[in-house]
Design a protein around this motif. Structure first.
Motif, mmCIF file in Angstrom:
data_model
loop_
_atom_site.group_PDB
_atom_site.id
_atom_site.type_symbol
_atom_site.label_atom_id
_atom_site.label_comp_id
_atom_site.label_asym_id
_atom_site.label_seq_id
_atom_site.Cartn_x
_atom_site.Cartn_y
_atom_site.Cartn_z
ATOM 1 N N TYR A 72 0.851 -1.179 0.000
ATOM 2 C CA TYR A 72 0.000 0.000 0.000
ATOM 3 C C TYR A 72 0.889 1.231 0.000
ATOM 4 N N ALA A 73 0.570 2.175 -0.936
ATOM 5 C CA ALA A 73 1.426 3.347 -1.122
ATOM 6 C C ALA A 73 1.242 4.394 -0.030
ATOM 7 N N SER A 74 0.130 4.361 0.672
ATOM 8 C CA SER A 74 -0.125 5.376 1.694
ATOM 9 C C SER A 74 -0.989 4.791 2.792
ATOM 10 N N TYR A 75 -1.093 5.565 3.840
ATOM 11 C CA TYR A 75 -1.881 5.132 4.985
ATOM 12 C C TYR A 75 -3.359 5.084 4.638
ATOM 13 N N ALA A 76 -3.788 6.014 3.783
ATOM 14 C CA ALA A 76 -5.206 6.077 3.427
ATOM 15 C C ALA A 76 -5.640 4.889 2.589
ATOM 16 N N ASP A 77 -4.698 4.225 1.942
ATOM 17 C CA ASP A 77 -5.067 3.080 1.111
ATOM 18 C C ASP A 77 -5.315 1.816 1.930
ATOM 19 N N LEU A 78 -4.868 1.818 3.199
ATOM 20 C CA LEU A 78 -5.047 0.626 4.035
ATOM 21 C C LEU A 78 -6.531 0.380 4.306
ATOM 22 N N PRO A 79 -6.940 -0.888 4.499
ATOM 23 C CA PRO A 79 -8.339 -1.166 4.839
ATOM 24 C C PRO A 79 -8.728 -0.472 6.143
ATOM 25 N N GLN A 80 -10.032 -0.173 6.239
ATOM 26 C CA GLN A 80 -10.542 0.561 7.379
ATOM 27 C C GLN A 80 -10.262 -0.163 8.693
ATOM 28 N N VAL A 81 -10.432 -1.472 8.701
ATOM 29 C CA VAL A 81 -10.234 -2.233 9.923
ATOM 30 C C VAL A 81 -8.785 -2.188 10.390
ATOM 31 N N VAL A 82 -7.868 -2.025 9.416
ATOM 32 C CA VAL A 82 -6.456 -1.926 9.783
ATOM 33 C C VAL A 82 -6.152 -0.543 10.332
ATOM 34 N N VAL A 117 8.761 9.147 2.111
ATOM 35 C CA VAL A 117 7.447 8.598 1.767
ATOM 36 C C VAL A 117 7.245 7.323 2.606
ATOM 37 N N ARG A 118 6.072 7.179 3.174
ATOM 38 C CA ARG A 118 5.791 5.975 3.974
ATOM 39 C C ARG A 118 4.819 5.079 3.229
ATOM 40 N N ALA A 119 5.251 3.855 2.991
ATOM 41 C CA ALA A 119 4.413 2.837 2.376
ATOM 42 C C ALA A 119 4.187 1.723 3.404
ATOM 43 N N TYR A 120 3.313 0.813 3.117
ATOM 44 C CA TYR A 120 2.930 -0.226 4.066
ATOM 45 C C TYR A 120 2.881 -1.575 3.379
ATOM 46 N N LEU A 121 3.352 -2.561 4.143
ATOM 47 C CA LEU A 121 3.166 -3.953 3.742
ATOM 48 C C LEU A 121 2.140 -4.576 4.685
ATOM 49 N N LEU A 122 1.139 -5.209 4.122
ATOM 50 C CA LEU A 122 0.069 -5.795 4.921
ATOM 51 C C LEU A 122 -0.054 -7.263 4.547
ATOM 52 N N ALA A 123 0.159 -8.120 5.556
ATOM 53 C CA ALA A 123 0.103 -9.566 5.322
ATOM 54 C C ALA A 123 -1.124 -10.130 6.009
#
Length: 407
Positions: A72-82, A117-123
């Motif tokens: 995920y390229a940004s925090y806003a792209d993460l799912p709501q529950v996350v 830039v902060r990106a996220y990895l979500l497993a």
């Protein structure tokens, strides 16, 4: 039900076994869950290194090659529950949901155009979590094995409690059933451990206590028996003194009764103190000579009537105080029965000490406290493991003493 040491020991061992089982079970679960989380975190870190390398090479945030990990390229792209459980500044987080998903999130610090830039990895790790699934599939088997081990531990605790406490319970029961005067012998006395030592010490203590009680009973019996005659004589003499003055014979009777009481009390207290003392070497001829010197000072007696047939040294084993009391009383009795003109012979032959005094023909039989207290002198001899015998006759009176000789 009364609380016993076996029940207490079983409760302690069983409680410790169950607690140990629970602790190791909990520790195993903690290690499994921590290992699982570390594995997932390690996968995320490896993927983060790969994504960062591609970012530096291409300048693009390419998707992860792992089906379980999404980029995920940004925090806003993460799912709501996350986003509800992951603060924007948090570097990583573990997210639990009520719909069955289980996420691990990891923040990536990237730089583009000189700007961070902060990106996220979500497993989504729910498909690879094996601990919970393993607990569901083989939990019954594990619980059964655990219960079997607990049951085995309880059986072992019961066996140990019964084996270790059984001798103590038998010892306590035997001590409880002991009757006064009974022979004391505990069944556990031959054990080489502390229980055997305790049994032997209890035997010794019980025997010493019984011996002390026997000495106390004998002391009370002897006080009543041996002092009654001189006390009666004193009472009668003093009663007569109210009507007339005491003549020389009455005064002599008073002195005699007083001497008898003093000597009796000395013997009784010596027995009470020294009856169980171990014997020690003593020189019996010296005791006899000291007693004769004392008799010369205290009695009117012609020493020319004395005949000694003793070796130069007469060694024996006994208590010096009791030996002196025994010799003193035997010689005093000889002078009392024989009178001031008697012939006194003291001889030693073949391990026997004989004290013989003559009795004048026609002399009335004379009674003294020690004459009817021969059992007291026998007890004095017995206390030293000696033997004594009395042989009254018409013309003589003989006392034979067999002292205990050195080995």
């Amino acid at each position: 039900m009364a609380k016993t040491i076996r029940r207490s020991l079983f409760a302690a061992l069983a409680g410790f076994a169950v607690l140990l089982c629970l602790c190791y079970t909990g520790l195993a679960l903690v290690i499994a869950y921590v290992t699982e989380d570390m594995l997932v975190q390690r996968l995320l870190e490896r993927e983060a290194v790969a994504v960062s390398a591609r970012w530096q090479q291409d300048g693009k945030l390419t998707p992860s090659g792992n089906d379980l990990i999404k980029t995920y390229a940004s925090y806003a792209d993460l799912p709501q529950v996350v986003r509800e459980q992951l603060p924007p500044a948090a570097p990583r987080a573990e997210v639990f949901t009520g719909t069955g998903q289980h996420y691990h999130a990891l923040a990536l610090e990237l730089v583009t155009g000189g700007k961070p830039v902060r990106a996220y990895l979500l497993a989504d790790v729910a498909p690879v979590l094996v601990v919970q699934r393993l607990a569901q599939e083989v939990g019954g088997v594990v619980a059964g094995v655990a219960l079997a081990l607990v049951a085995l531990a309880l059986l072992l605790a019961y066996w140990l409690a019964r084996r270790q406490v059984g001798p103590l319970q038998r010892l306590a029961e035997e001590a409880r059933l002991l009757a006064p005067g009974a022979t004391v012998r505990f069944s556990e006395r031959e054990r080489p451990d502390e229980i055997g030592f305790l049994a032997r010490r209890l035997e010794t203590t019980f025997m010493e206590l019984q011996a002390a009680l026997q000495r106390e009973h004998a002391f009370a019996r002897d006080i009543s028996h041996e002092l009654r005659t001189p006390l009666t004589l004193l009472h009668n003499t003093l009663a007569l003194a109210q009507a007339q003055a005491l003549d020389s014979q009455a005064q002599a009777q008073l002195r005699q009764a007083t001497d008898e009481m003093r000597a009796t009390i000395d013997v009784l207290f010596a027995l009470a103190r020294a009856e169980q003392l171990p014997g020690e070497p003593l020189e019996l001829r010296g005791c006899i000579e000291q007693s004769l010197l004392r008799l010369l000072d205290e009695h009117r007696w012609d020493a020319s009537g004395l005949a000694l047939d003793l070796p130069g040294r007469l060694d024996a084993v006994g208590n010096p105080q009791l030996a002196m009391l025994l010799v003193n009383n035997c010689l005093a009795n000889a002078l009392f029965h024989g009178g001031p003109d008697c012939q006194l012979t003291i001889a030693y032959a073949q391990g026997c000490l004989s004290i013989v005094n003559t009795v004048a023909a026609g002399q009335p039989r004379r009674i003294q406290g020690f004459a009817h207290g021969q059992s007291l002198l026998a007890r004095v001899a017995q206390a030293m493991q000696w033997s004594i015998a009395f042989h009254p006759g018409v013309t003589h009176y003989r006392v034979d003493i067999l002292p205990r000789l050195p080995a």
